[in-house]
Motif scaffolding. Sequence first.
Motif, PDB file in Angstrom:
ATOM      1  N   ALA A  48      -1.662  12.980  -7.798  1.00 22.05           N
ATOM      2  CA  ALA A  48      -2.727  13.978  -7.947  1.00 22.05           C
ATOM      3  C   ALA A  48      -4.107  13.338  -8.005  1.00 22.05           C
ATOM      4  O   ALA A  48      -5.095  13.940  -7.588  1.00 22.05           O
ATOM      5  CB  ALA A  48      -2.501  14.821  -9.190  1.00 22.05           C
ATOM      6  N   THR A  49      -4.181  12.104  -8.507  1.00 20.21           N
ATOM      7  CA  THR A  49      -5.476  11.437  -8.669  1.00 20.21           C
ATOM      8  C   THR A  49      -5.641  10.206  -7.789  1.00 20.21           C
ATOM      9  O   THR A  49      -6.755   9.733  -7.599  1.00 20.21           O
ATOM     10  CB  THR A  49      -5.668  10.987 -10.125  1.00 20.21           C
ATOM     11  OG1 THR A  49      -4.680  10.001 -10.436  1.00 20.21           O
ATOM     12  CG2 THR A  49      -5.563  12.171 -11.085  1.00 20.21           C
ATOM     13  N   GLY A  50      -4.526   9.670  -7.284  1.00 19.28           N
ATOM     14  CA  GLY A  50      -4.584   8.424  -6.519  1.00 19.28           C
ATOM     15  C   GLY A  50      -4.757   7.195  -7.391  1.00 19.28           C
ATOM     16  O   GLY A  50      -4.888   6.083  -6.900  1.00 19.28           O
ATOM     17  N   GLN A  51      -4.749   7.377  -8.717  1.00 17.75           N
ATOM     18  CA  GLN A  51      -4.941   6.258  -9.646  1.00 17.75           C
ATOM     19  C   GLN A  51      -3.659   5.439  -9.768  1.00 17.75           C
ATOM     20  O   GLN A  51      -2.567   5.993  -9.803  1.00 17.75           O
ATOM     21  CB  GLN A  51      -5.299   6.784 -11.044  1.00 17.75           C
ATOM     22  CG  GLN A  51      -6.584   7.554 -11.104  1.00 17.75           C
ATOM     23  CD  GLN A  51      -7.806   6.662 -11.228  1.00 17.75           C
ATOM     24  OE1 GLN A  51      -7.733   5.464 -11.016  1.00 17.75           O
ATOM     25  NE2 GLN A  51      -8.921   7.257 -11.557  1.00 17.75           N
ATOM     26  N   GLN A  52      -3.833   4.112  -9.868  1.00 17.49           N
ATOM     27  CA  GLN A  52      -2.694   3.258 -10.183  1.00 17.49           C
ATOM     28  C   GLN A  52      -2.351   3.451 -11.654  1.00 17.49           C
ATOM     29  O   GLN A  52      -3.232   3.657 -12.484  1.00 17.49           O
ATOM     30  CB  GLN A  52      -3.040   1.796  -9.940  1.00 17.49           C
ATOM     31  CG  GLN A  52      -3.209   1.450  -8.479  1.00 17.49           C
ATOM     32  CD  GLN A  52      -3.525  -0.023  -8.298  1.00 17.49           C
ATOM     33  OE1 GLN A  52      -2.785  -0.871  -8.785  1.00 17.49           O
ATOM     34  NE2 GLN A  52      -4.613  -0.316  -7.617  1.00 17.49           N
ATOM     35  N   GLY A 134      -9.680  22.785   5.454  1.00 17.96           N
ATOM     36  CA  GLY A 134     -10.430  21.793   4.697  1.00 17.96           C
ATOM     37  C   GLY A 134      -9.583  21.047   3.691  1.00 17.96           C
ATOM     38  O   GLY A 134      -8.534  21.520   3.263  1.00 17.96           O
ATOM     39  N   ILE A 135     -10.046  19.867   3.352  1.00 16.06           N
ATOM     40  CA  ILE A 135      -9.377  19.034   2.359  1.00 16.06           C
ATOM     41  C   ILE A 135     -10.117  19.229   1.053  1.00 16.06           C
ATOM     42  O   ILE A 135     -11.336  19.085   1.002  1.00 16.06           O
ATOM     43  CB  ILE A 135      -9.427  17.552   2.776  1.00 16.06           C
ATOM     44  CG1 ILE A 135      -8.792  17.351   4.140  1.00 16.06           C
ATOM     45  CG2 ILE A 135      -8.742  16.690   1.738  1.00 16.06           C
ATOM     46  CD1 ILE A 135      -9.057  15.980   4.720  1.00 16.06           C
ATOM     47  N   SER A 136      -9.420  19.546  -0.011  1.00 16.85           N
ATOM     48  CA  SER A 136     -10.093  19.723  -1.288  1.00 16.85           C
ATOM     49  C   SER A 136     -10.674  18.392  -1.749  1.00 16.85           C
ATOM     50  O   SER A 136     -10.193  17.317  -1.388  1.00 16.85           O
ATOM     51  CB  SER A 136      -9.117  20.255  -2.344  1.00 16.85           C
ATOM     52  OG  SER A 136      -8.267  19.222  -2.790  1.00 16.85           O
ATOM     53  N   MET A 140      -9.153  14.557  -1.470  1.00 11.30           N
ATOM     54  CA  MET A 140      -9.919  13.541  -0.756  1.00 11.30           C
ATOM     55  C   MET A 140     -10.132  12.314  -1.647  1.00 11.30           C
ATOM     56  O   MET A 140      -9.963  11.170  -1.206  1.00 11.30           O
ATOM     57  CB  MET A 140     -11.258  14.137  -0.318  1.00 11.30           C
ATOM     58  CG  MET A 140     -12.019  13.287   0.668  1.00 11.30           C
ATOM     59  SD  MET A 140     -13.586  14.066   1.142  1.00 11.30           S
ATOM     60  CE  MET A 140     -13.009  15.458   2.103  1.00 11.30           C
ATOM     61  N   GLU A 141     -10.492  12.548  -2.904  1.00 10.63           N
ATOM     62  CA  GLU A 141     -10.732  11.426  -3.814  1.00 10.63           C
ATOM     63  C   GLU A 141      -9.438  10.680  -4.137  1.00 10.63           C
ATOM     64  O   GLU A 141      -9.428   9.447  -4.217  1.00 10.63           O
ATOM     65  CB  GLU A 141     -11.410  11.924  -5.090  1.00 10.63           C
ATOM     66  CG  GLU A 141     -12.843  12.352  -4.839  1.00 10.63           C
ATOM     67  CD  GLU A 141     -13.510  12.985  -6.047  1.00 10.63           C
ATOM     68  OE1 GLU A 141     -12.845  13.120  -7.104  1.00 10.63           O
ATOM     69  OE2 GLU A 141     -14.694  13.345  -5.939  1.00 10.63           O
ATOM     70  N   ALA A 142      -8.340  11.421  -4.313  1.00  9.33           N
ATOM     71  CA  ALA A 142      -7.044  10.777  -4.569  1.00  9.33           C
ATOM     72  C   ALA A 142      -6.650   9.909  -3.384  1.00  9.33           C
ATOM     73  O   ALA A 142      -6.213   8.760  -3.549  1.00  9.33           O
ATOM     74  CB  ALA A 142      -5.969  11.829  -4.851  1.00  9.33           C
ATOM     75  N   ALA A 143      -6.810  10.443  -2.173  1.00  4.67           N
ATOM     76  CA  ALA A 143      -6.474   9.682  -0.970  1.00  4.67           C
ATOM     77  C   ALA A 143      -7.370   8.454  -0.841  1.00  4.67           C
ATOM     78  O   ALA A 143      -6.913   7.374  -0.452  1.00  4.67           O
ATOM     79  CB  ALA A 143      -6.601  10.571   0.262  1.00  4.67           C
ATOM     80  N   GLY A 144      -8.642   8.608  -1.188  1.00  7.79           N
ATOM     81  CA  GLY A 144      -9.566   7.475  -1.112  1.00  7.79           C
ATOM     82  C   GLY A 144      -9.184   6.353  -2.070  1.00  7.79           C
ATOM     83  O   GLY A 144      -9.242   5.171  -1.705  1.00  7.79           O
ATOM     84  N   ARG A 145      -8.780   6.709  -3.283  1.00  3.31           N
ATOM     85  CA  ARG A 145      -8.364   5.672  -4.248  1.00  3.31           C
ATOM     86  C   ARG A 145      -7.106   4.955  -3.753  1.00  3.31           C
ATOM     87  O   ARG A 145      -7.002   3.729  -3.827  1.00  3.31           O
ATOM     88  CB  ARG A 145      -8.103   6.296  -5.611  1.00  3.31           C
ATOM     89  CG  ARG A 145      -9.342   6.751  -6.330  1.00  3.31           C
ATOM     90  CD  ARG A 145      -9.034   7.259  -7.732  1.00  3.31           C
ATOM     91  NE  ARG A 145     -10.163   7.980  -8.270  1.00  3.31           N
ATOM     92  CZ  ARG A 145     -10.234   9.303  -8.361  1.00  3.31           C
ATOM     93  NH1 ARG A 145      -9.219  10.055  -7.997  1.00  3.31           N
ATOM     94  NH2 ARG A 145     -11.305   9.882  -8.850  1.00  3.31           N
ATOM     95  N   LEU A 187      -0.585   8.379   2.857  1.00  2.00           N
ATOM     96  CA  LEU A 187      -1.978   8.812   2.891  1.00  2.00           C
ATOM     97  C   LEU A 187      -2.071  10.242   3.425  1.00  2.00           C
ATOM     98  O   LEU A 187      -2.755  11.095   2.846  1.00  2.00           O
ATOM     99  CB  LEU A 187      -2.813   7.866   3.759  1.00  2.00           C
ATOM    100  CG  LEU A 187      -4.286   8.240   3.932  1.00  2.00           C
ATOM    101  CD1 LEU A 187      -5.004   8.282   2.588  1.00  2.00           C
ATOM    102  CD2 LEU A 187      -4.962   7.264   4.874  1.00  2.00           C
ATOM    103  N   LEU A 188      -1.365  10.532   4.493  1.00  2.44           N
ATOM    104  CA  LEU A 188      -1.392  11.876   5.065  1.00  2.44           C
ATOM    105  C   LEU A 188      -0.717  12.879   4.132  1.00  2.44           C
ATOM    106  O   LEU A 188      -1.140  14.033   4.034  1.00  2.44           O
ATOM    107  CB  LEU A 188      -0.730  11.886   6.444  1.00  2.44           C
ATOM    108  CG  LEU A 188      -1.386  10.964   7.482  1.00  2.44           C
ATOM    109  CD1 LEU A 188      -0.712  11.111   8.833  1.00  2.44           C
ATOM    110  CD2 LEU A 188      -2.881  11.213   7.596  1.00  2.44           C
ATOM    111  N   TYR A 189       0.313  12.440   3.425  1.00  3.63           N
ATOM    112  CA  TYR A 189       0.974  13.293   2.430  1.00  3.63           C
ATOM    113  C   TYR A 189      -0.005  13.703   1.332  1.00  3.63           C
ATOM    114  O   TYR A 189      -0.037  14.860   0.906  1.00  3.63           O
ATOM    115  CB  TYR A 189       2.170  12.548   1.841  1.00  3.63           C
ATOM    116  CG  TYR A 189       2.739  13.138   0.574  1.00  3.63           C
ATOM    117  CD1 TYR A 189       3.494  14.308   0.592  1.00  3.63           C
ATOM    118  CD2 TYR A 189       2.545  12.504  -0.656  1.00  3.63           C
ATOM    119  CE1 TYR A 189       4.024  14.832  -0.575  1.00  3.63           C
ATOM    120  CE2 TYR A 189       3.076  13.033  -1.823  1.00  3.63           C
ATOM    121  CZ  TYR A 189       3.813  14.195  -1.774  1.00  3.63           C
ATOM    122  OH  TYR A 189       4.341  14.711  -2.926  1.00  3.63           O
TER     123      TYR A 189
END
Length: 199
Positions: A48-52, A134-136, A140-145, A187-189
């Motif tokens: 949900a956040t992309g955080q490790q 659109g990407i929420s 977007m931020e989760a994918a970026g992390r 990433l696409l997921y």
Amino acid sequence: MSNEPTYTTFVGELRLVTAPLAQMLSATKAHLDSKQSAGQGLLIFEDATGQQTDFNFQGTLQDVLARALPAQPEAAQPEPRRSGPGRPKLGVVSREVSLLPRHWEWLEGQPSGASAALRRLIDEARKQTQAQGGISRQRMEAAGRFMTAMAGNLPQFEEASRALYAGDTAALARQIQAWPDSIQTHLLYLLEPPFAQQP
């Protein structure tokens, strides 16, 4: 994605598992106990956040789960009756909103009332975002992390980042074609919709 939060374990560049917390911990613990991970870095992401995130895998699986999972309440207590605004039976929750005077003026002039006007505006904005594919911002931020952690040293990373934050999913897909399959797929997921790729 299901409503239950998911976590993903990567061993090197290979995605081992994407699952709710208990399932992810079980699969990751089994992998670690099998000694197959020697010499390979293991990273776990909260999707949900992309955080490790880190978990203590010492001891038995039951030990791992007991440390990581929140304690279950002994008995479900009935929620106290709320008094005040809102319609709990309909799922309506009363919260405070801060607006400028001109916004309040406009809302007060709406024939259906301020609350109904706000609900209608929010529903229209949600429909428009979905229609545009659109990407929420959160996705977007989760994918970026995730992308920074797993692909920061891969070719076309900067171009892929630009495409991601521009919301250009077609360009993003082109830029990551040479990346390892597991990283591309995950990433696409994280961005679905619009990709709708299940792990």
